[in-house]
Design a protein around this motif. Structure first.
Motif, short mmCIF file in Angstrom:
data_model
loop_
_atom_site.label_atom_id
_atom_site.label_comp_id
_atom_site.label_asym_id
_atom_site.label_seq_id
_atom_site.Cartn_x
_atom_site.Cartn_y
_atom_site.Cartn_z
N SER A 62 0.83 -1.20 0.00
CA SER A 62 0.00 0.00 0.00
C SER A 62 0.87 1.25 0.00
CB SER A 62 -0.91 -0.02 1.23
OG SER A 62 -1.99 0.86 1.07
N SER A 63 0.40 2.26 -0.69
CA SER A 63 1.17 3.50 -0.78
C SER A 63 0.25 4.71 -0.86
CB SER A 63 2.07 3.45 -2.02
OG SER A 63 2.90 4.58 -2.07
N ALA A 64 0.69 5.81 -0.29
CA ALA A 64 -0.03 7.08 -0.34
C ALA A 64 0.80 8.09 -1.10
CB ALA A 64 -0.29 7.60 1.07
N ASP A 65 0.14 8.91 -1.88
CA ASP A 65 0.88 9.95 -2.58
C ASP A 65 -0.02 11.11 -2.95
OD1 ASP A 65 3.24 11.07 -3.89
OD2 ASP A 65 3.87 8.98 -3.92
N GLY A 66 0.59 12.23 -3.29
CA GLY A 66 -0.16 13.39 -3.74
C GLY A 66 0.34 13.81 -5.11
N ALA A 157 -4.86 13.81 -3.24
CA ALA A 157 -3.97 12.74 -2.82
C ALA A 157 -4.66 11.41 -3.07
CB ALA A 157 -3.61 12.88 -1.34
N PHE A 159 -4.48 6.82 -2.46
CA PHE A 159 -4.00 5.67 -1.72
C PHE A 159 -4.28 4.43 -2.54
CE2 PHE A 159 -5.77 8.88 1.10
CZ PHE A 159 -4.69 9.17 1.90
N ILE A 160 -3.26 3.62 -2.70
CA ILE A 160 -3.43 2.41 -3.49
C ILE A 160 -3.10 1.19 -2.65
CG2 ILE A 160 -1.07 2.26 -4.41
CD1 ILE A 160 -2.41 1.66 -7.17
N LEU B 106 -2.39 4.61 6.45
CA LEU B 106 -1.39 5.49 5.83
C LEU B 106 -1.91 6.92 5.95
CD1 LEU B 106 -1.62 2.75 3.78
CD2 LEU B 106 0.38 3.89 2.83
N TYR B 108 -1.57 11.17 4.87
CA TYR B 108 -1.13 12.17 3.88
C TYR B 108 -1.11 13.52 4.59
CZ TYR B 108 -1.23 15.43 -0.03
OH TYR B 108 -0.95 16.46 -0.89
#
Lengths: 344, 344
Positions: A62-66, A157, A159-160, B106, B108
């Motif tokens: 799992s990953s979070a990004d903007g 943002a 989240f996957i 997670l 952000y």
């Protein structure tokens, strides 16, 4: 609803019905990304996704990004349907480097005053990229936050979550000294370095978004809004193969900041800077901002969006397979025994 | 690094080393939330979490949320260690209502200029709440976005994933007409209605954050920063029991906006508004802003943070079990055959 002369949520800047209308428009978009494991429609407290069957030791990744300040380009140009693609593709790339295939995605979209058309455009981009990556858009949050964002602006943002068999995790343990680094070309800045790029283009070079970038034949908007590329289509077939020892997504920090994250303990890399021509956009930014070369490589991807690490004997065949998928690929360098990333 | 007289990322407002230092400080906090299924440290592209073994048909339940304009209270008071708890607890509540137990979280966190002390405080709150909810803090994104946020401000969102056996999903199908609604008391506004609450308290009532709220014996800051309660500790023991037919988390939209989301098709509810005393904070907001009663119930939780739906024969025993866990509970009403939420 009669509200007399008192205060209401709408008077405080939050229009609950507008939020609901926007979400209604999104429902149709989102439903297209559903697959047989998606058990819920939008609107529940949480989205439901059945773990695909037939796995022995499933590990969730799992990953979070903007999107970062690339969003400013969307605001300046009124182009809101690409930043969602940037976001999803970025997140997809972040989990495939650990060997995972994406299952589902959730977005977070925050704005001062919700403009339904803008929200719909943003989520259209998110949904389209989810479709393209075979990833369910399982849910999300659209937050109306008066006094937080400038008029017409928002933050986005995502989240996957993906899944990989435990023994197929790419964690650096397969990487050997002497392994070959294969570069996969980027489509532009992807989503990194935009605070510096904007300063160079708008302040130092004095350009406007619709101006042509000198020597590039593209406007500032076209060059800087180029969509962050998803490498899943190209990499999918080799993800679980023994030919692949590692993958690095070149994001903030550039090659020197990201390649070491997927090497084994103590290992380093030698990058042959003569192995590719730095794309004109980066050259324009470097000269326009008089940016030191090391800083350029530390901030921007410099034309390299992902690096595949493969054993020497497989290098040509993997490069050919990736090229057949439409990627620009070349031999970038090799894994070394010493620490650090060295450019030659 | 020599940068000559040219532009650099730092000059553009992004200090990559500061971001790394802040993340280093967080690493220790975060590691405390790890459990035997957490396979990765922070710093990888994606976080790794092994699905717990022994499940027959695991369904992932995932939700995204933000803290909303409650953050403004954190900015005004310099209190940055509670909003992370608000966020995690909110997300936990959003997935337990579908029967799931949390696996990982997670965050952000986006800000204009990263202040290391503030970032550390925020993530300390996130990590503490993760610990308390038995949820791994698997990763996150800390984004430095110049020109996006006012000085000293930030936005904070989060993403949770939990798991439930497919046949234990709470989806409204168990809810029967005549089922009893048990209220679980809230600790304040939780994370909803803050745009209106701030307008009432600061504009209409002319108060400052350190002023006492008349008749409450608490300052504005104390009352409005009360932490969003996690109902997991109380609900954990009954989550998979046949006594529980449904759970509703009372967030934005209040009881009328949230209770229908967990009922069966066509079902409604009767709420006995005489069954509890509206907590003084909500009464103060209502009179201070001359807010219509319907609007109050549509914006705020009015003292009800969660509603458990149980068969009549189990109502007393479930209420007793919840009370034994430290919850304020009472019989709030019942499920009706007709649609809509009716207050009597």
């Amino acid at each position: 609803m009669p509200e007399g002369d008192g205060l209401s949520y709408r008077a405080a800047g939050v229009d609950l019905e507008a939020a609901e209308r926007a979400k209604g428009a999104l429902k149709n978009l989102v439903s297209k990304t559903r697959d047989e494991n998606t058990l819920s429609e939008m609107g529940l407290f949480g989205g439901l996704y059945a773990l695909p069957g037939g796995m022995e030791n499933p590990v969730l990744v799992s990953s979070a990004d903007g999107v970062g300040t690339k969003l400013k380009l969307a605001f300046l140009t009124g182009t809101h349907d690409t930043v969602g693609q940037d976001l999803v593709n970025h997140c997809v790339n972040d989990i495939i480097v650990q060997g995972a295939k994406p299952l589902f995605f959730l977005d977070y979209l925050a704005t001062g005053q919700m403009e339904e058309g803008v929200v719909t455009q943003v989520v259209r981009g998110v949904a389209q990229a989810c479709l393209e990556n075979g990833c369910a858009l399982l849910g999300g949050e659209t937050a109306e936050m008066p006094d937080f964002y400038a008029e017409g602006e928002y933050d986005l943002a995502g989240f996957i979550t993906g899944v990989v068999e435990r023994e197929k995790i790419l964690d650096g343990s397969l990487v050997q000294t002497g392994d070959v680094l294969i570069a996969l070309g980027s489509t532009g800045l992807h989503t990194n370095g935009y605070s510096l790029a904007r300063k160079i283009v708008f302040d130092a070079m004095g350009l406007d978004v619709e101006d042509l970038l000198p020597g590039l034949g593209k406007t500032v908007a076209e060059a800087l809004l180029a969509i962050h590329r998803s490498y899943l289509p190209a990499v999918r077939s080799i993800l679980a193969s023994t030919r692949l020892h590692g993958l690095a997504h070149i994001t903030g920090g550039g090659i020197p900041g990201n390649l070491p994250r997927v090497l084994g303990p103590g290992q380093g890399a030698r990058i042959d800077t003569g192995s590719w021509e730095i794309p004109p956009l980066f050259q324009i930014l470097q000269s326009g901002g008089k940016v030191a070369p090391e800083e350029m490589f530390r901030v921007f991807n410099m034309g390299v969006g992902m690096i595949a690490i493969v054993p020497p004997v497989e290098a040509d065949s993997v490069a050919n397979d990736l090229a057949a998928s439409g990627e620009a690929t070349w031999i970038l360098g090799e894994v070394t025994a010493g620490g650090g990333v060295e450019s030659v």
